[in-house]
Scaffold this motif. Structure first.
Motif, PDB file in Angstrom:
ATOM      1  N   PHE A 262       7.774  63.477  68.323  1.00 56.97           N
ATOM      2  CA  PHE A 262       8.298  64.355  67.427  1.00 56.97           C
ATOM      3  C   PHE A 262       8.352  65.409  68.488  1.00 56.97           C
ATOM      4  CE2 PHE A 262       5.576  62.413  64.263  1.00 56.97           C
ATOM      5  CZ  PHE A 262       6.461  62.698  62.785  1.00 56.97           C
ATOM      6  N   ASP A 263       9.674  65.790  68.244  1.00 56.19           N
ATOM      7  CA  ASP A 263      10.199  67.374  69.128  1.00 56.19           C
ATOM      8  C   ASP A 263      11.274  67.932  68.815  1.00 56.19           C
ATOM      9  OD1 ASP A 263      11.338  68.478  71.314  1.00 56.19           O
ATOM     10  OD2 ASP A 263      12.904  66.898  72.247  1.00 56.19           O
ATOM     11  N   PHE A 264      10.363  69.734  68.501  1.00 56.74           N
ATOM     12  CA  PHE A 264      11.015  70.495  67.738  1.00 56.74           C
ATOM     13  C   PHE A 264      12.745  70.543  68.352  1.00 56.74           C
ATOM     14  CE2 PHE A 264       6.786  73.130  66.873  1.00 56.74           C
ATOM     15  CZ  PHE A 264       6.098  71.897  66.008  1.00 56.74           C
ATOM     16  N   ASN A 265      13.361  70.815  66.707  1.00 59.47           N
ATOM     17  CA  ASN A 265      14.513  71.386  67.278  1.00 59.47           C
ATOM     18  C   ASN A 265      14.537  72.933  67.494  1.00 59.47           C
ATOM     19  OD1 ASN A 265      15.377  68.819  67.381  1.00 59.47           O
ATOM     20  ND2 ASN A 265      15.361  69.207  64.366  1.00 59.47           N
ATOM     21  N   ASP A 266      15.450  73.563  68.249  1.00 63.15           N
ATOM     22  CA  ASP A 266      15.751  75.022  68.672  1.00 63.15           C
ATOM     23  C   ASP A 266      14.882  75.668  68.787  1.00 63.15           C
ATOM     24  OD1 ASP A 266      18.632  74.567  68.123  1.00 63.15           O
ATOM     25  OD2 ASP A 266      17.981  74.601  66.531  1.00 63.15           O
TER      26      ASP A 266
ATOM     27  N   LEU B 219      13.961  76.929  62.804  1.00 67.71           N
ATOM     28  CA  LEU B 219      13.165  75.639  63.594  1.00 67.71           C
ATOM     29  C   LEU B 219      12.909  74.623  62.012  1.00 67.71           C
ATOM     30  CD1 LEU B 219       9.821  77.651  65.111  1.00 67.71           C
ATOM     31  CD2 LEU B 219      11.655  75.954  66.378  1.00 67.71           C
ATOM     32  N   SER B 220      12.905  73.182  63.133  1.00 69.39           N
ATOM     33  CA  SER B 220      12.381  72.188  62.152  1.00 69.39           C
ATOM     34  C   SER B 220      12.070  70.618  62.702  1.00 69.39           C
ATOM     35  CB  SER B 220      14.068  71.873  61.690  1.00 69.39           C
ATOM     36  OG  SER B 220      14.903  71.344  62.887  1.00 69.39           O
ATOM     37  N   VAL B 221      11.620  69.683  62.606  1.00 73.21           N
ATOM     38  CA  VAL B 221      11.158  68.608  64.082  1.00 73.21           C
ATOM     39  C   VAL B 221      12.095  67.395  63.248  1.00 73.21           C
ATOM     40  CG1 VAL B 221       9.815  68.208  62.716  1.00 73.21           C
ATOM     41  CG2 VAL B 221       9.568  67.554  64.810  1.00 73.21           C
TER      42      VAL B 221
ATOM     43  N   LYS C 262      17.565  61.664  71.609  1.00 77.46           N
ATOM     44  CA  LYS C 262      18.376  62.000  71.509  1.00 77.46           C
ATOM     45  C   LYS C 262      18.997  61.790  70.151  1.00 77.46           C
ATOM     46  CE  LYS C 262      19.756  62.204  76.469  1.00 77.46           C
ATOM     47  NZ  LYS C 262      20.590  61.248  77.317  1.00 77.46           N
ATOM     48  N   VAL C 263      18.819  61.095  69.738  1.00 76.90           N
ATOM     49  CA  VAL C 263      20.037  60.820  68.576  1.00 76.90           C
ATOM     50  C   VAL C 263      19.180  61.516  67.007  1.00 76.90           C
ATOM     51  CG1 VAL C 263      20.370  58.947  66.345  1.00 76.90           C
ATOM     52  CG2 VAL C 263      21.083  58.083  69.074  1.00 76.90           C
ATOM     53  N   SER C 264      17.767  61.229  67.278  1.00 78.77           N
ATOM     54  CA  SER C 264      17.251  61.824  66.339  1.00 78.77           C
ATOM     55  C   SER C 264      17.099  63.564  66.170  1.00 78.77           C
ATOM     56  CB  SER C 264      15.858  61.625  66.485  1.00 78.77           C
ATOM     57  OG  SER C 264      15.134  62.329  67.489  1.00 78.77           O
ATOM     58  N   LYS C 265      18.186  64.029  67.266  1.00 79.47           N
ATOM     59  CA  LYS C 265      17.901  65.396  67.851  1.00 79.47           C
ATOM     60  C   LYS C 265      18.748  65.791  66.705  1.00 79.47           C
ATOM     61  CE  LYS C 265      15.216  68.001  70.570  1.00 79.47           C
ATOM     62  NZ  LYS C 265      14.334  68.791  70.426  1.00 79.47           N
ATOM     63  N   ARG C 266      20.462  64.724  66.403  1.00 80.84           N
ATOM     64  CA  ARG C 266      21.422  64.736  64.710  1.00 80.84           C
ATOM     65  C   ARG C 266      20.454  64.714  63.508  1.00 80.84           C
ATOM     66  NH1 ARG C 266      23.852  61.344  68.388  1.00 80.84           N
ATOM     67  NH2 ARG C 266      23.919  61.648  70.283  1.00 80.84           N
ATOM     68  N   LEU C 267      20.211  64.650  63.431  1.00 84.44           N
ATOM     69  CA  LEU C 267      19.825  64.209  62.113  1.00 84.44           C
ATOM     70  C   LEU C 267      18.025  65.103  61.693  1.00 84.44           C
ATOM     71  CD1 LEU C 267      20.063  60.439  61.887  1.00 84.44           C
ATOM     72  CD2 LEU C 267      21.895  61.729  61.445  1.00 84.44           C
ATOM     73  N   ASP C 268      18.985  64.955  59.977  1.00 85.70           N
ATOM     74  CA  ASP C 268      17.503  65.617  59.410  1.00 85.70           C
ATOM     75  C   ASP C 268      16.403  65.117  58.281  1.00 85.70           C
ATOM     76  OD1 ASP C 268      18.660  68.067  59.960  1.00 85.70           O
ATOM     77  OD2 ASP C 268      19.494  68.294  58.281  1.00 85.70           O
TER      78      ASP C 268
ATOM     79  N   GLN D 200       8.371  66.484  58.431  1.00 86.32           N
ATOM     80  CA  GLN D 200       9.737  66.703  58.584  1.00 86.32           C
ATOM     81  C   GLN D 200       9.414  68.063  57.418  1.00 86.32           C
ATOM     82  OE1 GLN D 200      11.895  63.617  59.198  1.00 86.32           O
ATOM     83  NE2 GLN D 200      12.207  64.094  61.600  1.00 86.32           N
ATOM     84  N   LYS D 201       8.884  67.710  56.224  1.00 85.73           N
ATOM     85  CA  LYS D 201      10.013  68.129  54.678  1.00 85.73           C
ATOM     86  C   LYS D 201       8.898  69.687  55.412  1.00 85.73           C
ATOM     87  CE  LYS D 201       9.941  65.456  51.711  1.00 85.73           C
ATOM     88  NZ  LYS D 201      10.459  65.014  49.851  1.00 85.73           N
TER      89      LYS D 201
END
Length: 578
Positions: A436-440, A538-540, A565-571, A502-503
């Motif tokens: 798991f890695d936080f986005n932004d 923020l999302s993860v 890297k791929v997971s960063k582009r998806l929800d 995630q949700k």
């Protein structure tokens, strides 16, 4: 007894199915399972047979004859110290003609003690039978017999019965054991019941184990004994029952894991000589006289199983009375030694430090320490001072390796988990590892400050601990990166858990923003290149890697980086099978 019942009983037989120690493969007991019902009667099942006996008001007499048959067959085994698990019909308590002490006479006839038998009382039944069941358990325990609650988990008042019964053993119904390795709800239920039973001083048998994966899962959950087709099918031939089951020993050797860090240090376990339950009261007095440093003595049965403890203070009134010594030498009086035995706080040596400390802290009122058994046989005692030393030592070990903010395991334990997982995939286990890695997170942390950043990290940490099952591994790599590990879960189960996290995180973390950013659905600030632009709230992101028997470890690090890297582009979670 009616002639028809005499003829029926002559044709009935028992098959034995072994109950063995989970951690050694050695036999502990056999369950007596009735056979030839269809041959001896017109009934299609055992329940119909006992219903008829109950209607004829002969349930107790029929059952007594069956007990004799089972005990007689037990005596034919070529193995010493095997306990007979015998099923009782709850309705026996309603029998009017049931004289006391008949089982004891049968046991004496075959040269056996009361600890040779364990009565199984089923949790199934009506509410009336449930009330009677508690009374039956109390009666048999007072008579000195072991009690097991059968079919636990499918009755109408299971937890209430667990609380009031003070049984010796509970047997988890096979419904909860079948495919437990792939069912997170079953695993959660079983783990909770096992922990409660152990805390209350009860042992646990897992019934109906047929697959290796079920066995390994039950072993990981702390089940004390196992029973099922994986060990052996029921057999009417007594020579088929063996002292140790090599197929289970083989599985144990395959499952050698690096668990030494959590084992109880043997130097903390003190050897306190026990006394047998059949010891005379006079010998008990002599024991305390010869061991003035001991204020209590552990009491064991003929199988070296811990029955309980006798405290010196409880017998002082007799020992110091005018006729105390004469009473102690009196055979009839000394035979009542069991009335001085009190329950003993006890753990199995394989449970490890963490569970030992947990059970002690939950039961430490007036406790002088905790007893230790090995393969269910008395092993020793850990004093309060030693427990405190163990606790302090363990806390230091945990503190060294955990993340200071979230208190979750850090990189050393994460590496240990990955290393151990790759060792175990050779044994047909499947693991799922989640990153798991936080986005932004950086722009949020720069704009709102590190305190709010820490709050976001803590929200995520608390969230995964709330959502994920207790047998999953949760680690904090550092910053906004987290690692989760699952053993023997399906990909679908893991995916659903990850998506839920995630949700929930996206919803929970919104409260950390100001009103303007919440209304806009984004925040505006400068990026790492000093250019002002919009950033999403923020999302993860989550990447899932499945590893199994054919996984190449060399591809693991490369795949993890790529999937991150791929997971960063998806929800939603992104998964790959290595």
């Amino acid at each position: 007894m009616l002639s028809k019942w005499i003829k029926i009983l002559e044709k009935l037989d028992f098959a034995f199915q072994p109950i063995i120690h989970t951690y050694t493969g050695k036999i502990y007991g056999v369950e007596a399972l009735l056979r030839n019902v269809e041959i001896a009667t017109d009934y299609h099942n055992i329940q119909d047979l006992f219903d008829c006996a109950f209607e004829d008001d002969l349930l107790y007499q029929v059952d007594l004859e069956l007990r004799k048959k089972a005990i007689q067959k037990l005596k034919k085994l070529d193995i010493e110290h095997v306990k007979l698990f015998y099923n009782l019909d709850n309705r026996i308590i309603y029998s009017k003609n049931s004289p006391q002490g008949q089982t004891s006479k049968i046991l004496e006839e075959y040269g056996l003690k009361k600890d040779a038998i364990c009565f199984e009382l089923s949790e199934k039944g009506t509410m009336i039978e449930q009330n009677a069941l508690t009374s039956m358990i109390d009666k048999y325990k007072k008579d000195g017999y072991s009690i097991a609650i059968d079919d636990f988990g499918i009755g109408v008042s299971g937890l209430k019965l667990l609380y009031f019964s003070e049984a010796n053993i509970i047997k988890l119904d096979r419904f909860f054991i079948t495919n437990v390795n792939n069912d997170s709800k079953k695993k959660l239920f079983c783990s909770s019941i096992i922990d409660m039973a152990h805390t209350m001083g009860m042992k646990v048998v897992a019934e109906g184990i047929e697959k290796e994966a079920e066995y390994f899962t039950c072993k990981d959950m702390g089940v004390d004994f196992i029973q099922g087709f994986l060990v052996q099918r029921p057999t009417v031939i007594t020579k088929d029952i063996v002292p140790i089951y090599k197929n289970i020993v083989k599985l144990l050797k395959q499952d050698r894991r690096d668990e030494n860090k959590n084992l109880i240090d043997a130097s903390f376990i003190e050897e306190i000589a026990p006394l047998n339950i059949n010891t005379s009261l006079h010998d008990l007095f002599v024991y305390f006289k010869n061991n003035p440093q001991n204020t209590f003595v552990p009491i064991i049965d003929n199988y070296d199983h811990l029955n309980g403890v006798i405290y010196e203070v409880d017998i002082k009134k007799i020992s110091y009375s005018q006729y105390g010594l004469s009473l102690a030498k009196n055979v009839s009086y000394s035979s009542k030694l069991c009335k001085f035995v009190k329950p003993a706080l006890c753990v199995e040596s394989t449970w490890g430090i963490d569970k030992t400390l947990e059970i002690y802290h939950m039961n430490q009122i007036d406790s002088k320490g905790i007893f230790v058994t090995k393969a269910n046989k008395y092993f020793g005692f850990i004093k309060v001072g030693s427990l405190l030393s163990l606790s302090h030592k363990r806390n230091i070990e945990i503190a060294k390796n955990q993340n200071p903010l979230t208190k979750l395991p850090g990189n050393n334990q994460i590496e240990d988990f990955i290393y151990t997982s790759f060792k175990q995939i050779k044994e047909k286990h499947t693991f799922h590892m989640l990153y798991f890695d936080f986005n932004d997170f950086k722009p949020f942390n720069d704009s709102y400050g590190f305190r709010q950043g820490d709050r976001a990290i803590l929200i995520f940490s608390e969230l995964i601990q709330k959502i994920l099952p207790s047998d999953s591994f949760m680690g904090h790599i550092g910053g906004d990166d987290f690692f989760i590990g699952f053993k023997d879960y399906t990909y679908e189960n893991v995916y659903d858990l990850a998506y839920t996290i995630q949700k929930e995180f996206k919803h929970s973390v919104t409260n950390l923003y100001n009103k303007t950013d919440i209304e806009n659905g984004c925040m505006v600030c400068v990026d790492r290149f000093n250019i002002q632009r919009e950033f999403k709230l923020l999302s993860v992101a989550c990447g899932i890697i499945e590893i199994g028997p054919h996984t190449n470890k060399k591809n693991f690090d490369y795949t993890l980086g790529k999937i991150k890297k791929v997971s960063k582009r998806l929800d939603e979670p992104v998964g790959v099978c290595l």
